[in-house]
Design a protein around this motif. Sequence first.
Motif: not given
Length: 84
Positions: A19-29, A31-38, A51-53, A58-63
Motif C-alpha cells: 500500500m501507499a501511505g495512509a491518511f490518519e485522522i486524529v482528535r486533538e484537544s 473538538n478539533s481534528f487533524r490528519f497525518r499522512l504516513t 480542523f473544527p470537525n 475529510v475535505a482537507g484530505i480530499n484537497a
Amino acid sequence: MHGIQMQRGISYWEGRAPMAGAFEIVRESGNSFRFRLTGSDGSIVAVSPEFPNIKAVVAGINAVRENAATGFIVDRTSSPGHST
C-alpha cells in the motif's frame, strides 16, 4: 483474512501489492481534528493544521489528494541576492 496485513513493516491490502501511505485522522484537544499522512513504513510524511470537525478534515484530505497529483514543485530555497 481481509483488510490490512503487516509483513516486515510494509502494509498490504488483502495480500495485494504494498500500500501507499495512509491518511490518519486524529482528535486533538477539545473538538478539533487533524490528519497525518504516513508512508508505507509508518513514518509521518505530513501533518495538517487543525480542523473544527470531521467533515472539514475529510475535505482537507480530499484537497491534498486532488492537488498533490498535479501540483508543481516550487523551489523556494534560494532568495534574491543569495547564490547557491
